[in-house]
Scaffold this motif. Sequence first.
Motif, mmCIF file in Angstrom:
data_model
loop_
_atom_site.group_PDB
_atom_site.id
_atom_site.type_symbol
_atom_site.label_atom_id
_atom_site.label_comp_id
_atom_site.label_asym_id
_atom_site.label_seq_id
_atom_site.Cartn_x
_atom_site.Cartn_y
_atom_site.Cartn_z
ATOM 1 N N ILE B 7 0.728 -1.311 -0.132
ATOM 2 C CA ILE B 7 -0.123 0.099 0.015
ATOM 3 C C ILE B 7 0.969 1.044 0.249
ATOM 4 O O ILE B 7 0.605 2.225 -0.794
ATOM 5 N N SER B 8 1.914 1.221 0.486
ATOM 6 C CA SER B 8 2.714 2.451 0.913
ATOM 7 C C SER B 8 3.673 2.681 -0.329
ATOM 8 O O SER B 8 3.853 3.771 -0.528
ATOM 9 N N LEU B 22 -4.592 -3.972 -3.257
ATOM 10 C CA LEU B 22 -4.700 -5.238 -2.662
ATOM 11 C C LEU B 22 -4.671 -6.307 -3.806
ATOM 12 O O LEU B 22 -4.276 -7.476 -3.688
ATOM 13 N N ALA B 23 -5.056 -5.937 -5.112
ATOM 14 C CA ALA B 23 -4.888 -6.905 -6.295
ATOM 15 C C ALA B 23 -3.453 -6.894 -6.371
ATOM 16 O O ALA B 23 -2.995 -8.154 -6.915
ATOM 17 N N PRO B 189 -11.468 -1.428 6.136
ATOM 18 C CA PRO B 189 -11.734 -2.697 4.925
ATOM 19 C C PRO B 189 -11.935 -1.966 3.807
ATOM 20 O O PRO B 189 -12.824 -1.056 3.619
ATOM 21 N N LYS B 190 -11.437 -2.522 2.637
ATOM 22 C CA LYS B 190 -11.539 -2.093 1.310
ATOM 23 C C LYS B 190 -12.812 -2.780 0.644
ATOM 24 O O LYS B 190 -13.261 -3.829 1.056
#
Lengths: 188, 191
Positions: B7-8, B22-23, B189-190
Amino acid sequence: MKKVIAGAMLALAVASGASFLFARTRSEARPPTPSPSQVVLSQWNEIGRKLVAMAEDFPEDKYDFKPTAAQRTFAEQILHVSASMYYFTDPAQGQKPRYPDDPKRDGLKTKAEIVAFTKKCIEDGAAVIKSKGDKGMSEWITEPESKQQVQVSDLAYSLTEHSGEHYGQLVVYYRLAGLVPPESRPKK
Amino acid sequence: MKRLFLISVIAVWAALTAMPALAQDTAKKDAAPKPAVGLSQAVLDQWNEIGRKLVAMAEDFPEDKYDFKPTPGQRSFAEQLLHAAGANYFFTNLVKGEKPPAQEDPPRANFKTKADVVAYVKKSMEDGAAAIKAKSDAGIAGMMVDPFANQQVRVFDWAYGFIEHMGEHYGQLAVYYRVAGLVPPESRPKK
């Protein structure tokens, strides 16, 4: 503001041996331009220096402090940000990151152990930057998780920014613990 | 760790993949390497990624908490945003050959509403992005003068310094969220 920006940009000047950003004036001779790897190394080491300063300075009896229940403790923040550096250091050497998960706090129990771990993580990354040299900064490497081709310097800077995010969190931890962060104290 | 790291640093890869973080996390280990992005695009992606996260906070945080600060010795939420966004002009103006901002931190009194602050943060990110886009790969690797150090620096090194600076303030605001009893946007949460 200028002082703050100077702090953020200090790494750029360190590479050329500038002793203090504002000690210079336009009339002075311009120092030599640092090489590409020197600049990356300086930014890597500058945020590393600030993290080590906190790890060394924060009282050991507050190492498990966290502002709210959902957050990492001070020690867990330090362990996370330090171990994450191997997402640069290892792929830059063609290896998988050695810490896919945060190191366990019970494996590094004392402040001295955590400080030593943090220092080693920063030093290992610095050693790779040095060994890569100027040409190595523009080498393409495959990031093992995303399979994305990235330049060595871009990956290093990504981790520098990541370190900055956790450094910023720890700044607030300091204040909430009733302490002043090292960088915010009057300079001696 | 993997998820947080991805993510970062997603900005490094975002332009090419157009995939959510996340993919990327679920990318198959044996997938073929993806093509590289240019130097200017790589800087732009990292600039825009931290900018996106700051704008998301600015838009999300309740306006009645904009003057919240965890302790009296700190900047308020709004002042943090104004500082991080204002500092960017020490990059943007100089890259464009203009003078750095004469003003210290933009005063909160000049940005009274949440909408004012959000607009300023967005403009700061957009102006910086436009300055990066205006540079070719050769241009972003070119030299400029850091007026504080009277030092020649590469444009992209100067940019990355400000990206890291934004990261520091983003990190502070993540803790502001928690102390205010809220969950930062990136930690939800996504959907």
